[in-house]
Design a protein around this motif. Sequence first.
Motif, PDB file in Angstrom:
ATOM      1  N   ALA A 153       0.849  -1.187   0.000  1.00  0.00           N
ATOM      2  CA  ALA A 153       0.000   0.000   0.000  1.00  0.00           C
ATOM      3  C   ALA A 153       0.885   1.237   0.000  1.00  0.00           C
ATOM      4  O   ALA A 153       2.011   1.197   0.484  1.00  0.00           O
ATOM      5  N   ALA A 184      -4.247   0.839  -1.999  1.00  0.00           N
ATOM      6  CA  ALA A 184      -3.847  -0.483  -1.524  1.00  0.00           C
ATOM      7  C   ALA A 184      -4.464  -1.565  -2.398  1.00  0.00           C
ATOM      8  O   ALA A 184      -5.449  -1.341  -3.104  1.00  0.00           O
ATOM      9  N   CYS A 185      -3.866  -2.741  -2.331  1.00  0.00           N
ATOM     10  CA  CYS A 185      -4.385  -3.908  -3.024  1.00  0.00           C
ATOM     11  C   CYS A 185      -5.066  -4.781  -1.984  1.00  0.00           C
ATOM     12  O   CYS A 185      -4.525  -5.002  -0.907  1.00  0.00           O
ATOM     13  N   ARG A 186      -6.276  -5.234  -2.290  1.00  0.00           N
ATOM     14  CA  ARG A 186      -6.943  -6.107  -1.337  1.00  0.00           C
ATOM     15  C   ARG A 186      -7.405  -7.372  -2.050  1.00  0.00           C
ATOM     16  O   ARG A 186      -7.753  -7.345  -3.228  1.00  0.00           O
ATOM     17  N   ARG A 233      -9.956 -10.335  -2.860  1.00  0.00           N
ATOM     18  CA  ARG A 233     -11.396 -10.576  -2.850  1.00  0.00           C
ATOM     19  C   ARG A 233     -11.603 -12.085  -2.916  1.00  0.00           C
ATOM     20  O   ARG A 233     -11.003 -12.760  -3.754  1.00  0.00           O
ATOM     21  N   ARG A 282      -7.805 -10.023  -6.940  1.00  0.00           N
ATOM     22  CA  ARG A 282      -7.347  -8.862  -6.183  1.00  0.00           C
ATOM     23  C   ARG A 282      -7.911  -7.608  -6.813  1.00  0.00           C
ATOM     24  O   ARG A 282      -8.136  -7.557  -8.011  1.00  0.00           O
ATOM     25  N   LYS A 294      -7.912  -0.623  -4.070  1.00  0.00           N
ATOM     26  CA  LYS A 294      -8.835   0.171  -3.256  1.00  0.00           C
ATOM     27  C   LYS A 294      -8.156   1.493  -2.922  1.00  0.00           C
ATOM     28  O   LYS A 294      -6.992   1.519  -2.530  1.00  0.00           O
TER      29      LYS A 294
END
Length: 94
Positions: free
Chosen positions: A45, A55-57, A59, A79, A82
């Motif tokens: 992030a 940031a990368c989140r 899923r 991914r 966000k």
Amino acid sequence: MNKPMTKTQLVAALAEQMGADKKTATAALDGIAAIVATEVSAGGAVTLPGIGKVACRARPEREVRNPATGETLTKAADRAVKVTVAKALKDAVA
């Protein structure tokens, strides 16, 4: 409604703000974009002070529906990027 600022307009405004030429401003903007892309794609992030956090989140796998056919499918885990807007920017807009 106003159109979004283009990269050319952003570079011109950044150059003026920095007191530098457009070539330097373009290099700075491209450098920031490359750093953010590299860090986020690696799962990290980046906080841009006064702007927000990118940031990368992950899923999880989930059920989705095809609106054309109504068919339910299972979408694999993936991914997503966000962006969380900084409080200072929210307050400045409000």
